[in-house]
Scaffold this motif. Sequence first.
Motif, mmCIF file in Angstrom:
data_model
loop_
_atom_site.group_PDB
_atom_site.id
_atom_site.type_symbol
_atom_site.label_atom_id
_atom_site.label_comp_id
_atom_site.label_asym_id
_atom_site.label_seq_id
_atom_site.Cartn_x
_atom_site.Cartn_y
_atom_site.Cartn_z
ATOM 1 N N LYS A 209 1.871 0.290 1.930
ATOM 2 C CA LYS A 209 2.080 1.736 1.848
ATOM 3 C C LYS A 209 3.200 2.228 2.758
ATOM 4 C CE LYS A 209 -1.177 2.587 -1.130
ATOM 5 N NZ LYS A 209 -0.880 3.144 -2.474
ATOM 6 N N GLY A 210 3.731 1.351 3.590
ATOM 7 C CA GLY A 210 4.862 1.724 4.428
ATOM 8 C C GLY A 210 4.505 2.415 5.725
ATOM 9 N N TYR A 211 3.231 2.375 6.119
ATOM 10 C CA TYR A 211 2.811 3.006 7.370
ATOM 11 C C TYR A 211 2.752 1.977 8.499
ATOM 12 C CZ TYR A 211 1.398 7.339 5.023
ATOM 13 O OH TYR A 211 1.391 8.518 4.327
ATOM 14 N N SER A 212 2.870 2.473 9.721
ATOM 15 C CA SER A 212 2.725 1.614 10.895
ATOM 16 C C SER A 212 1.259 1.209 11.046
ATOM 17 C CB SER A 212 3.186 2.350 12.157
ATOM 18 O OG SER A 212 2.723 1.697 13.328
ATOM 19 N N PHE A 213 1.018 -0.076 11.127
ATOM 20 C CA PHE A 213 -0.347 -0.569 11.296
ATOM 21 C C PHE A 213 -0.968 -0.010 12.568
ATOM 22 C CE2 PHE A 213 -2.939 -3.763 13.555
ATOM 23 C CZ PHE A 213 -4.019 -3.833 12.699
ATOM 24 N N TRP A 214 -0.201 0.002 13.654
ATOM 25 C CA TRP A 214 -0.737 0.447 14.936
ATOM 26 C C TRP A 214 -1.104 1.927 14.910
ATOM 27 C CZ3 TRP A 214 -2.176 -3.620 17.265
ATOM 28 C CH2 TRP A 214 -1.413 -4.788 17.229
ATOM 29 N N ARG A 215 -0.260 2.754 14.275
ATOM 30 C CA ARG A 215 -0.548 4.190 14.230
ATOM 31 C C ARG A 215 -1.801 4.473 13.399
ATOM 32 N NH1 ARG A 215 3.263 7.795 15.358
ATOM 33 N NH2 ARG A 215 1.393 9.036 15.771
ATOM 34 N N ILE A 216 -1.932 3.766 12.289
ATOM 35 C CA ILE A 216 -3.107 3.975 11.436
ATOM 36 C C ILE A 216 -4.371 3.487 12.135
ATOM 37 C CG2 ILE A 216 -4.223 3.316 9.274
ATOM 38 C CD1 ILE A 216 -1.958 5.357 8.978
ATOM 39 N N MET A 217 -4.290 2.364 12.835
ATOM 40 C CA MET A 217 -5.471 1.854 13.534
ATOM 41 C C MET A 217 -5.860 2.758 14.699
ATOM 42 S SD MET A 217 -6.467 -0.541 11.703
ATOM 43 C CE MET A 217 -7.854 -1.046 12.713
ATOM 44 N N ASP A 218 -4.874 3.435 15.290
ATOM 45 C CA ASP A 218 -5.198 4.424 16.324
ATOM 46 C C ASP A 218 -6.054 5.545 15.738
ATOM 47 O OD1 ASP A 218 -3.960 3.180 18.426
ATOM 48 O OD2 ASP A 218 -2.099 4.309 18.283
#
Length: 351
Positions: A112-121
Amino acid sequence: MGTSLINPIAFSIGALQVHWYGLILGTGALVGLLLLIREGRRFGIPQEFFMDLVLFGVPSAIIAARIYYVAFRWPDYRDNFWDVFKIWNGGIAIYGALIGSIICAIIYTRKKGYSFWRIMDLCAPYLLVGQAIGRWGNFVNQEAYGGPVEESFLRGNLHLPDFIVNQMNVNGVFHHPTFLYESIWNLVGVIALCVLRRRAFVRSGEIFFSYLIWYGIGRFFIEALRTDSLTFEGPQWLVAIVNGLWTPMTWFGFQQGAIEPGYGNIRVSQLLSLILIVAAILLIIIRRRAGLSKEHYSDPIVSSKVAQHEVDTEHDKATGSSSAPTVDSSSTAKDRYDHPKEDKIHNERKE
């Protein structure tokens, strides 16, 4: 499993029996999802993104959790293979679920083009919400409890209500309600993470790392109270380290639960908790020093694919071009040639 005060079967539809265990796990996932969607709106992330994430993540977590559990209990399933699929009877491991969900999230966020770290936050506090609720499934099944205690400890020291005390009576012996200890620890963790994410010094990925640290600490100390831990045979020096780190619990009168003989001498979840705690701390330090965590929690979260689309749109506006597909004049002519009657009628109407 002893005689349960609460019937593990919530209701039946014909021959289909619906277990409380599954309903409680589903409720935990649903509550976590709704809270996550609400938080995602603050960043303009559509709810469909999170719904699909859970749609893929929950099955991945359950499958991985079951594989993890069965792998360490294979002697129990070697001659009863079909029991592997009876997850309504319990027997799924949280760390296995965590591994499965993380793998799924890495693949999904990248697609989906999102940052893994930002989404996991964003997800971290609500993972704890789901886990806090899910532990009550263990309560209904009378599993994941701790070593034996006196009834007076549950009623007098912990001041627990009757329905919990009675459910902790397994085969005439009362046990530590470790499900409750972990559920409360997780709920406190939700509050801690929600407060932490508002702090300006927190960088991308660090709420998720804090989740690993918080859960790892609680799980390390609570796990040793249990009598059904997954174990493996390890060296004595490692046993000494793990037991030494757990020693502070004895100052408060707690004793480790017995480990089932024949499976091992080290609790897998305790060792994995220590590994995750150390790894999370190291990753926070390494990412900061390498400049990989410059973003803060409150910074916008934008999909790289959405961003590229916006760049293309701005380029089209600046150049006066259009990214819309062009009409092939030869195809149009061919259509008219193939349908002369329709073209004739069209011309007559114009006249």
